[in-house]
Enzyme design. Structure first.
Site: not given
Ligand code: PSU
Ligand code: MN
Length: 307
Positions: A25, A145, A164
């Site tokens: 990614e 997410s 995390k």
């Molecule tokens: N969690 C991590 N490192 C990251 C991300 C999430 O520990 O880099 C990034 C990834 O690209 C993941 C995105 O797909 O954040 C999720 O964002 P959201 O919670 O807005 O869906």
């Molecule tokens: Mn979100």
């Protein structure tokens, strides 16, 4: 579909000769790590995958195309552009449409968007650091997410170091169970928590070898059970962070996000950036080590799936 995909010469050659390919990614490059360590890490991760007998395909949106495999210059551009748009499922049409005023906008793909692009490109294995999940307090914020819905639907195996603890790990695992997404673990029964090897929760199935993992994944898809598989691989012992230290920092970052009213797609990047600042270089070293370890596991899995 082909018109949206642009393969690098290396990835095109791998496809032509049937070599295993591993997707990577780009949000982790533009939003996850500081320049120039992000570009350096991206290069080293790609090389680990080559050395293990697979071909790396870092995915990003550049010039209105889904670029599958990036050149040195493209990696450099992405790594030095912190303003690249964070692109998840709902954003893909915006960055790829020719009539939205987004022309030429640089897009860093999240886990969800990278899974979609990997699926379109016929890539079965995707390596990242950590996936998104159910946020703490989601019962009132509804902040879950899009990565989890993508895992429910899109048939790509995602190698990660767990999630995390900025997230509610228990609820994240419940959500995955509801949607029938299997969570595998490598080398231990426990589901890891990114910076640390244990989250206090168990994965569904411990499958240590690439052959076992490949057999499980192949069987799932042969049954017509579409959707992803989470392959959780703990950070190497010597690179893990002390649990009390990282927990305190995460609690502080969560408090700040709440106090500042951070909402929507900004939540995760805000928390990641604060954790980075509050730990100094310590979390970055851990992050780099775990992504490299995931690259090795992912490459071996891709080779096994290809056998
Ligand atoms: N969690 C991590 N490192 C990251 C991300 C999430 O520990 O880099 C990034 C990834 O690209 C993941 C995105 O797909 O954040 C999720 O964002 P959201 O919670 O807005 O869906
Ligand atoms: Mn979100």
């Amino acid at each position: 579909m082909q018109s949206f995909l642009l393969f690098s010469p290396e990835v095109a050659a791998a496809r032509a000769s049937g070599k295993p390919v591993v997707a990577l990614e780009s949000t982790i490059i533009s939003h996850g790590m500081p320049y120039p360590q992000n570009v350096q890490t991206a290069r080293e991760v790609e090389q680990i995958i080559r050395d293990a007998g697979a071909v790396p395909a870092t995915i990003a949106i550049i010039g209105g195309k889904i670029c599958v495999g990036l050149s040195e210059d493209q990696l450099e551009l992405l790594g030095s552009s912190p303003d690249a748009m964070k692109v998840s499922r709902r954003d893909l049409a915006y960055v790829l449409s020719t009539h939205t005023g987004s022309r030429g906008k640089l897009g860093a793909t999240t886990v969800a968007a990278t899974m979609i692009c990997a699926g379109l490109a016929g890539i079965e294995v995707f390596v990242t650091g950590g996936i998104g999940g159910v946020h703490r307090g989601a019962e009132t914020s509804f902040d879950i997410s899009a990565d989890l819905q993508e895992l429910a639907h899109t048939s790509v195996a995602v190698v990660c170091a767990g999630v995390k603890s900025i997230l509610d790990i228990g609820l994240t695992l419940e959500y995955l169970e509801t949607h029938g997404v299997p969570v595998l673990s490598v080398g231990q029964p426990g589901f890891p928590a990114f910076f640390t090897r244990e989250s206090g929760f168990k994965a569904d199935f411990q499958l240590d070898t690439p052959e076992e993992q490949a057999s499980f994944i192949r069987t799932k898809w042969q049954l017509g059970l579409q959707g992803g598989v989470v392959v959780s691989n703990p950070v190497p012992e010597q690179s893990a962070m002390p649990a009390e230290e990282i927990d305190a920092i995460i609690r502080r970052a969560l408090g700040e996000a709440d106090a500042q009213g951070v909402k929507g797609k900004a939540v995760t990047p805000f928390l990641l950036a604060r954790i980075k600042e509050l730990t100094g270089g310590r979390s970055l070293a851990t992050n780099i080590a775990l992504v490299k370890h995931n690259a090795l596991v992912g490459a071996r899995l891709a080779v096994a799936l290809n056998a």
